[in-house]
Design a protein around this motif. Sequence first.
Motif, PDB file in Angstrom:
ATOM      1  N   UNK A  71      39.182  35.233  49.667  1.00 35.11           N
ATOM      2  CA  UNK A  71      37.888  34.686  49.238  1.00 35.11           C
ATOM      3  C   UNK A  71      37.974  33.930  47.918  1.00 35.11           C
ATOM      4  N   UNK A  72      39.186  33.864  47.332  1.00 36.43           N
ATOM      5  CA  UNK A  72      39.383  33.175  46.055  1.00 36.43           C
ATOM      6  C   UNK A  72      38.538  33.773  44.929  1.00 36.43           C
ATOM      7  N   UNK A  73      38.237  35.073  45.062  1.00 35.41           N
ATOM      8  CA  UNK A  73      37.509  35.733  43.976  1.00 35.41           C
ATOM      9  C   UNK A  73      38.425  35.931  42.781  1.00 35.41           C
ATOM     10  N   UNK A  74      39.704  36.260  43.045  1.00 37.07           N
ATOM     11  CA  UNK A  74      40.713  36.365  42.005  1.00 37.07           C
ATOM     12  C   UNK A  74      41.712  35.233  42.174  1.00 37.07           C
ATOM     13  N   UNK A  75      42.307  34.811  41.080  1.00 38.74           N
ATOM     14  CA  UNK A  75      43.308  33.760  41.162  1.00 38.74           C
ATOM     15  C   UNK A  75      44.622  34.345  41.680  1.00 38.74           C
ATOM     16  N   UNK A  76      45.541  33.476  42.093  1.00 36.30           N
ATOM     17  CA  UNK A  76      46.774  33.925  42.757  1.00 36.30           C
ATOM     18  C   UNK A  76      47.630  34.782  41.836  1.00 36.30           C
ATOM     19  N   UNK A  77      47.720  34.429  40.553  1.00 32.30           N
ATOM     20  CA  UNK A  77      48.545  35.213  39.630  1.00 32.30           C
ATOM     21  C   UNK A  77      48.005  36.625  39.465  1.00 32.30           C
ATOM     22  N   UNK A  78      46.691  36.778  39.420  1.00 31.21           N
ATOM     23  CA  UNK A  78      46.096  38.110  39.288  1.00 31.21           C
ATOM     24  C   UNK A  78      46.367  38.958  40.532  1.00 31.21           C
ATOM     25  N   UNK A  79      46.212  38.354  41.714  1.00 29.10           N
ATOM     26  CA  UNK A  79      46.462  39.098  42.947  1.00 29.10           C
ATOM     27  C   UNK A  79      47.925  39.496  43.051  1.00 29.10           C
ATOM     28  N   UNK A  80      48.827  38.606  42.652  1.00 30.70           N
ATOM     29  CA  UNK A  80      50.262  38.915  42.724  1.00 30.70           C
ATOM     30  C   UNK A  80      50.618  40.074  41.792  1.00 30.70           C
ATOM     31  N   UNK A  81      50.072  40.069  40.593  1.00 29.64           N
ATOM     32  CA  UNK A  81      50.356  41.167  39.658  1.00 29.64           C
ATOM     33  C   UNK A  81      49.798  42.492  40.170  1.00 29.64           C
ATOM     34  N   UNK A  82      48.592  42.470  40.732  1.00 29.12           N
ATOM     35  CA  UNK A  82      47.993  43.711  41.234  1.00 29.12           C
ATOM     36  C   UNK A  82      48.757  44.238  42.443  1.00 29.12           C
ATOM     37  N   UNK A  83      49.194  43.339  43.326  1.00 29.25           N
ATOM     38  CA  UNK A  83      49.969  43.793  44.497  1.00 29.25           C
ATOM     39  C   UNK A  83      51.325  44.341  44.073  1.00 29.25           C
ATOM     40  N   UNK A  84      51.916  43.782  43.046  1.00 36.19           N
ATOM     41  CA  UNK A  84      53.181  44.319  42.552  1.00 36.19           C
ATOM     42  C   UNK A  84      52.993  45.726  41.994  1.00 36.19           C
ATOM     43  N   UNK A  85      51.920  45.929  41.261  1.00 36.88           N
ATOM     44  CA  UNK A  85      51.628  47.277  40.737  1.00 36.88           C
ATOM     45  C   UNK A  85      51.363  48.257  41.863  1.00 36.88           C
ATOM     46  N   UNK A  86      50.649  47.798  42.893  1.00 39.81           N
ATOM     47  CA  UNK A  86      50.377  48.662  44.036  1.00 39.81           C
ATOM     48  C   UNK A  86      51.655  48.990  44.789  1.00 39.81           C
ATOM     49  N   UNK A  87      52.580  48.018  44.891  1.00 35.82           N
ATOM     50  CA  UNK A  87      53.852  48.286  45.563  1.00 35.82           C
ATOM     51  C   UNK A  87      54.683  49.325  44.839  1.00 35.82           C
ATOM     52  N   UNK A  88      54.676  49.287  43.521  1.00 35.33           N
ATOM     53  CA  UNK A  88      55.404  50.303  42.742  1.00 35.33           C
ATOM     54  C   UNK A  88      54.819  51.682  42.995  1.00 35.33           C
TER      55      UNK A  88
END
Length: 613
Positions: A366-383
């Motif tokens: 939905x483009x609510x968050x920018x791509x860099x923010x989503x990538x950082x959050x998904x990386x934290x979730x993966x850890x």
Amino acid sequence: KMGSISRKSVKKPFDMLAYLPKEDYANDSLVDKDSLAHSDHLILKLQSEDMAKLLRMKFAECVSHVAYDASVGKFLDTYLCYAKENIEKATLENNDEVLEMEMLLARQVFRLLYRLTCSKDLENHQKLMGQLVFDNWIFDTPKMLDICRLYYHNNPQHTCSIIQSIFQMQPQYWDDLSSNVSVIETSLREVTSTYANQGQLVNKTPQDIIATKRFVMEMVLSLLCFVKTFPEVAYICLLQSLIQPIVELVDVSLPILDNFIENNQQQKQLLTSPNSNPDSTKMKKAGVELVYEILHNSMKSENKGPVSTKFRDALYNSLSCILNSDARKPPKGDRKLVSVVKPGEFLHLLHVLHSLTEILDRADSSKILIAEQVEFLKKSLGVYVARENESRSSQDKNECTSKLMQIFGFSKDFAELCGETYNYNHERVVNAVLEHKLPAKLSSIHDPRTYRHGAIYSRKDRNKPKKRNTSNSNENRSLGGVENDEDRAFIKTKILQYCNEYEDDYDDAMDAFESFDVGDSHGLGNNLTSNSHAKLENNNKVNKDKKKRDGKLSRDAKEFRPGKPQQKQKESKEQKTAAKHHQPNNTGNNNNTKFEGNNTGRGGRSRGRGGRG
């Protein structure tokens, strides 16, 4: 019709009794429970009769009493505040008469609220009614929270209609809602900051702690029902940063409060009533559900228009707070606090109950968050997921191993081997064992109860051909195929001991044939004179064996061991030929002497002697 709503319409006030909370007299022996229940029933009956009269009035007169009759307004305020607690107490006390009156009064109040907000008489007069309701404080945000808390679970559809009608009639309630959510956020932060460590509990009593837990639990549950009833509230809750104090409450404050109550000596006196100490597990799950509803519904509301920078920052900060559980870890020096606080519990419950990945994917699509923010959050979730899977696999391994050892008596190594084969699912292992469907690498193990890694051969390994020492083949065959060095030495010792203790005084008459071997029958007459030398030689060999009690046979003794199977068969054939063509000498003995069997006696003695059958 609306013009007739005024103070003049209130000709005779109701003088309704206020709805007060019931005191907890469950453990008070001086209070007469029957008389108390009778008085409660009488009060509820009077209040129900007044409500029935109010509902029978015409719409304008009914609204006039609600707006301008102080006793009616006070009754509604107190009822919405204390009704939930009183109904729960009546349910626990199993007082059917009181509970029946409580439910009747709850239905009457709900009908009145629905009539004030959703009646057909309000057509074309909603703005006028909205201003009247707002000016006379008939509704406000705390009352709407109580309405949702009391009626959402039993009648969610009509409860949602009441709340929506209130905001449609009077948009100013949005500002009132925003200010009240800010107050709630401030109250939760005060609780989390006050109970951030155990040192701040010195001047607190268990009664204070339990009262704080009740306050927080009612606040969280009321907000949860409010968001589910009216999802548009989630947007305001997110903007007011309500998620951060809820996460800190679950991870830090509640464990500290529970630990204080458990360690306090007065706990037994405080927990005599079932409802005295709120259930922390229920409170934690309610907090997780509230956060999920805020995230889920706020993104739905934001999709309807352009995304504001304030909303994007609030969403990103909230998700970062949830995923960054390490920030809530206590100092390593405080060992007591480290053992109590569980900084990843909120994230664990949220990951179990709902999918955080789904929320991140929706924010990305939905483009609510920018791509860099989503990538950082998904990386934290993966850890976190990797760490959680490792911890879960270790727990599953220990649980599966212990259950298999308890059910079947398996050794620890064999139970771990079975669990590894079936991905540590003990139910699959149990079914495979009972149905005899274990794989070959498990079923070939000889004894699962004593199995150790590398200590016991499996059946498959024992069936493999083994390298034999040709020099000791006769020895191994004579000991029945025993290949253990200790067992072989023990058996040799017993054989030598038995042979050396053998007494043959009663058959010395046959000693002349002691060294007779199969194949020597043709030279029997010529060799009788040499039997004395053979006897002397045999006695010397026995004396040597006595000196070697350690179980090892001398080379001389091995000469009396049976040979290879081919030699045995050959000698047996020669024996049969010699026995067939044997001619006895003229010694006066007319009996034909036959010698059967090989030289397989103990200690080198022949079984073919006349004295031994």
